[in-house]
Design a protein around this motif. Sequence first.
Motif, PDB file in Angstrom:
ATOM      1  N   LEU A  61      32.568  39.281  33.911  1.00  0.00           N
ATOM      2  CA  LEU A  61      33.539  40.179  33.465  1.00  0.00           C
ATOM      3  C   LEU A  61      33.525  41.242  34.303  1.00  0.00           C
ATOM      4  O   LEU A  61      33.470  42.659  34.066  1.00  0.00           O
ATOM      5  CB  LEU A  61      33.372  40.572  31.966  1.00  0.00           C
ATOM      6  N   GLY A  62      33.883  41.286  35.807  1.00  0.00           N
ATOM      7  CA  GLY A  62      33.932  42.185  36.443  1.00  0.00           C
ATOM      8  C   GLY A  62      32.196  42.628  36.642  1.00  0.00           C
ATOM      9  O   GLY A  62      31.496  41.838  37.077  1.00  0.00           O
ATOM     10  N   ASP A  63      31.956  43.898  36.605  1.00  0.00           N
ATOM     11  CA  ASP A  63      30.602  44.250  36.898  1.00  0.00           C
ATOM     12  C   ASP A  63      29.749  44.067  35.551  1.00  0.00           C
ATOM     13  O   ASP A  63      28.499  44.342  35.378  1.00  0.00           O
ATOM     14  CB  ASP A  63      30.424  46.005  37.170  1.00  0.00           C
ATOM     15  N   ALA A  64      30.305  43.437  34.365  1.00  0.00           N
ATOM     16  CA  ALA A  64      29.566  42.828  33.270  1.00  0.00           C
ATOM     17  C   ALA A  64      29.310  41.394  33.173  1.00  0.00           C
ATOM     18  O   ALA A  64      29.874  40.811  33.837  1.00  0.00           O
ATOM     19  CB  ALA A  64      30.141  43.221  31.968  1.00  0.00           C
TER      20      ALA A  64
END
Lengths: 220, 220, 220, 220, 220, 220
Positions: F130-133
């Motif tokens: 989730l992007g940078d997650a």
Amino acid sequence: MYKIVPILSGQQVDEVKAIAAGATFVDGRITNPHNTAKQNEQLHDATAYQQSAQLLQTALVGNEEFRNFVFPSLIAPPLVTRYTPGMRYGAHTDVAYLQLPGGTIRSDLSCTIFLNDPAEYDGGALHVQLGDAHVRFKLNPGEAIVYPSDTLHEVEEVTKGERLVAITFIQSRVADPFRRNLLYNLNEVAALEGLKMAPENFTMMQLIQNQLLRHWGEKP
Amino acid sequence: MYKIVPILSGQQVDEVKAIAAGATFVDGRITNPHNTAKQNEQLHDATAYQQSAQLLQTALVGNEEFRNFVFPSLIAPPLVTRYTPGMRYGAHTDVAYLQLPGGTIRSDLSCTIFLNDPAEYDGGALHVQLGDAHVRFKLNPGEAIVYPSDTLHEVEEVTKGERLVAITFIQSRVADPFRRNLLYNLNEVAALEGLKMAPENFTMMQLIQNQLLRHWGEKP
Amino acid sequence: MYKIVPILSGQQVDEVKAIAAGATFVDGRITNPHNTAKQNEQLHDATAYQQSAQLLQTALVGNEEFRNFVFPSLIAPPLVTRYTPGMRYGAHTDVAYLQLPGGTIRSDLSCTIFLNDPAEYDGGALHVQLGDAHVRFKLNPGEAIVYPSDTLHEVEEVTKGERLVAITFIQSRVADPFRRNLLYNLNEVAALEGLKMAPENFTMMQLIQNQLLRHWGEKP
Amino acid sequence: MYKIVPILSGQQVDEVKAIAAGATFVDGRITNPHNTAKQNEQLHDATAYQQSAQLLQTALVGNEEFRNFVFPSLIAPPLVTRYTPGMRYGAHTDVAYLQLPGGTIRSDLSCTIFLNDPAEYDGGALHVQLGDAHVRFKLNPGEAIVYPSDTLHEVEEVTKGERLVAITFIQSRVADPFRRNLLYNLNEVAALEGLKMAPENFTMMQLIQNQLLRHWGEKP
Amino acid sequence: MYKIVPILSGQQVDEVKAIAAGATFVDGRITNPHNTAKQNEQLHDATAYQQSAQLLQTALVGNEEFRNFVFPSLIAPPLVTRYTPGMRYGAHTDVAYLQLPGGTIRSDLSCTIFLNDPAEYDGGALHVQLGDAHVRFKLNPGEAIVYPSDTLHEVEEVTKGERLVAITFIQSRVADPFRRNLLYNLNEVAALEGLKMAPENFTMMQLIQNQLLRHWGEKP
Amino acid sequence: MYKIVPILSGQQVDEVKAIAAGATFVDGRITNPHNTAKQNEQLHDATAYQQSAQLLQTALVGNEEFRNFVFPSLIAPPLVTRYTPGMRYGAHTDVAYLQLPGGTIRSDLSCTIFLNDPAEYDGGALHVQLGDAHVRFKLNPGEAIVYPSDTLHEVEEVTKGERLVAITFIQSRVADPFRRNLLYNLNEVAALEGLKMAPENFTMMQLIQNQLLRHWGEKP
């Protein structure tokens, strides 16, 4: 928006009443066991149900005013329902999706077809709440009221006589009430004024109606 | 949808041309340094820019046909632009948001106001691509073409003479082109046929127009 | 959805009536010259207008029930209006965008604040048509009815006495009536039941309310 | 957006022409009795209709360029139509929902497949109006023009020779033209540039395409 | 989607920490008196608040990665907040609209800028719940995490040391997270691959980006 | 939002494993020949496929938690898949529309049912970006993770042992994840708190749930 449509002829009303007169009725909670607000009786015999449902459904589908207002995509088989003194259906909301023998239907519009004379019973009005506004319907035999399924409504207690109606639920090709009503109103104006218009303006009206119907209508 | 609107009188065209004649022009890439497709010149003097922009903006705002078609919310100051032989603006797309001195504007519609006679130059048509369809505009002095900013368009190479135009970008209260055009067309029908209608039907037309405008229009 | 909100105290009603009593009224068509359906009188003095508008606007903004129902973003200065025998405002629709001295406002909701006793006049009900349903409002002094601007409505003819009201138009942060009403109802449930809920369920309710408000609300 | 797609090979064109040559044609108003603008003839024999429709439908479905542009969900059986001198189809709009033997179809896109050489007839261009812009198509045998059903269009009068075409209507999985065209364009870029991209960027392109298709596409 | 962006240089981190070191802090409930989940302290001195807010806001606005991800329209003045042992901010949701001295802001995105080394404290992770998925962030000084305001999140209890962060809320031009993230991803692909593309394909990419931005973006 | 649902009993897990044990597996690229990221094996025998798919599909449909979270409209037959050391499924996105023998399905949600103990293999986590997650799932036998099909996800390389799962794709009645999750959360609150509520408030909650479901749900 609320629309009263004469659906049944006097003869058709009599036919439905005759079917109902010879049939057994059961507690309406049979189809909504947990709904304590529902206190009425509904026609139970398979044959009587099939006969009355077919007569009523055919009458609805064949009615142009009804079709223009409703943009019907699916109509649940209408169910004859009766209220005797003390019976009522407290304020409730119709569920969004109904499981029927023939499949699932989304209930966009609800419809009550009145079958007996309002003079034959006290109470029993269909009562719709719109916040602090209240609207009541108690129609003549054969007349139907079509109303959005997503409003809080009730059947007021019958205090004398018997209230006999048929109820059904409709999935519309134009699910949104704002859009459906606008399309109905635009079509009414076009139908009433179209022949007076210059041809190119009438063509433009039809273009607009088709654009909106395509923009807002569900896939068939 | 593409709309040609006569915006300037002959006298106003002459005024703008006089302002442009006395002003200096610079390479159009000054405002789009990385855009190699842009090969034109734009008016540069602050005073001349202000004078011509004000005259043109006033003419646009004061034009009822323009307002009815565009539902203007913000209009960028029009900029006088010229193309001499060899100049062109290759196929491009106008950016969605423009940073202007007075703030940001969303460019929903683009507008080219033609300032000199199409007979004075060869080439220089505004060419819009709609897939495999091609539309070209080369209008009379004072006429404007209003077109959606989100189509691929170009100014074809000028091969002889000079092309003088003013260009601007408009933020509309009704951002979506489908909706804006439908509202324009509905209003045209109402304007042309309304007086012939029964009053209750005309009132219904106005209700529908206001419902759609409210439903689709941005906050002021 | 229709909401009745007590807006003015008895004292405030008296203040507005006193302002109106000392002021001149003019034909209501001054602000809608082409509207033949409009037959009423509106307060005209600049000072009286300013005083009454400020008192009424302050009362509206300060009323939590009003705010919860309306999600107000802009409120037009309320205008005191009166109907004497023979006056009426035929079926009409409120325009979507109003030009006011302070700018443009989108009229999502209309509001009538009743100023004198319904016993003081015959006729004069606010009558809203919802297709074949009809709703009438004739409220007590200080009470306001808030209703969607996009329905066909009229003020029925006053046949005796005088009807004194103030009217205004509101731009809501949640423009769509379906969405605004749902948010209002959800907030009512949360307000009435929230303290009884398990903390994690109440937090979830707040999450849902904020998600819907963000999803549906306009930029501030 | 307008797309020209080569649909039929020379041999397939000849096959359809041979079917048409041996068949009877009737007045086109047979399917639109009240449409006075429609002045053409359409293929009538059941067998010829079935044969030609199947050949044409198979050709459309099997054409990748067509599929990529149209996102077809349902295609009405194409109907061979001819215009002899004096015939035309005045400016009209295609209806939003068509009743076909196999069910209802929503007409999002219209398609004309040209069957004979444009040199064989004068006039007969498909003319689409986009406000003040005009686009005309008169294509080579076997080529099809696909265009939005919701624009005002006409077939200009044939003044010499015969114009033979097949027409059909398509329900798209992506009903909205803006969205459908954007998806088509994005897919074209991905198809042309994808192999040059870094793998993670190409994966991201596919993610975006799938997100948009899911977001905008109807249920199958 | 969650994005980590390096916002502050080491020197800027030191500046903010110096401002914080010389300032007084108060109970965080001063701005949310009824929020029992909030157990932290926030910077209170007017001057220190103004200085730190300006430094942080300038750093955010000047960061291209941040702008590309956020499409910022309004940024609330960041507030320095600290958690000492025993402090936490239980699972909560950020309100949709914030009243700030400068006006109202819709909080689409929340942002936490970490100011001290994660090694300096135990606990204190920003913990976001996505149903049964859990994400935790504990970043380096100067790094910011940007996340949707409409998810359930908490600051886990600090059990040792001190956690120093600045928090802010952002109103985006593209309010919907799905759309905003898609635009961000599409722009990343275009930025990384654009120079390798054929010019006409890159122009088409820009057309698509501008179409989507215009279609989804709010009025400025 | 990510939901872990216990779908299979221990006995059902054993049944599926027994079916898989006696069946042949083939290279997973058989159904995605151009997908180089896909390195796994899938069950191939027609009978084993039918038996396992039916068992798994019945378990999913019969699970109330699953139904409440997913609003299932169509569920693709689950496919047993295995990863032995060195196998992985690189970061990819699931296609929007899947062609299945029974027709087309739009994949709104993806579902992985874990069949063997996570202790039996190293690596093999389902990893969602989730992007940078980053979120990783490695569940117990019989547990399923349901996640949006439109996120970038991968199966990390299995470095030891064997990973046995079944995967499927679901078309939801509520296609949009934001709306589906909100409806799920609202229903959870109503289910947990409804019996404590005043009847009229619970009726209002049901009204709101039905309004949202009708507003957002696809036609059946």
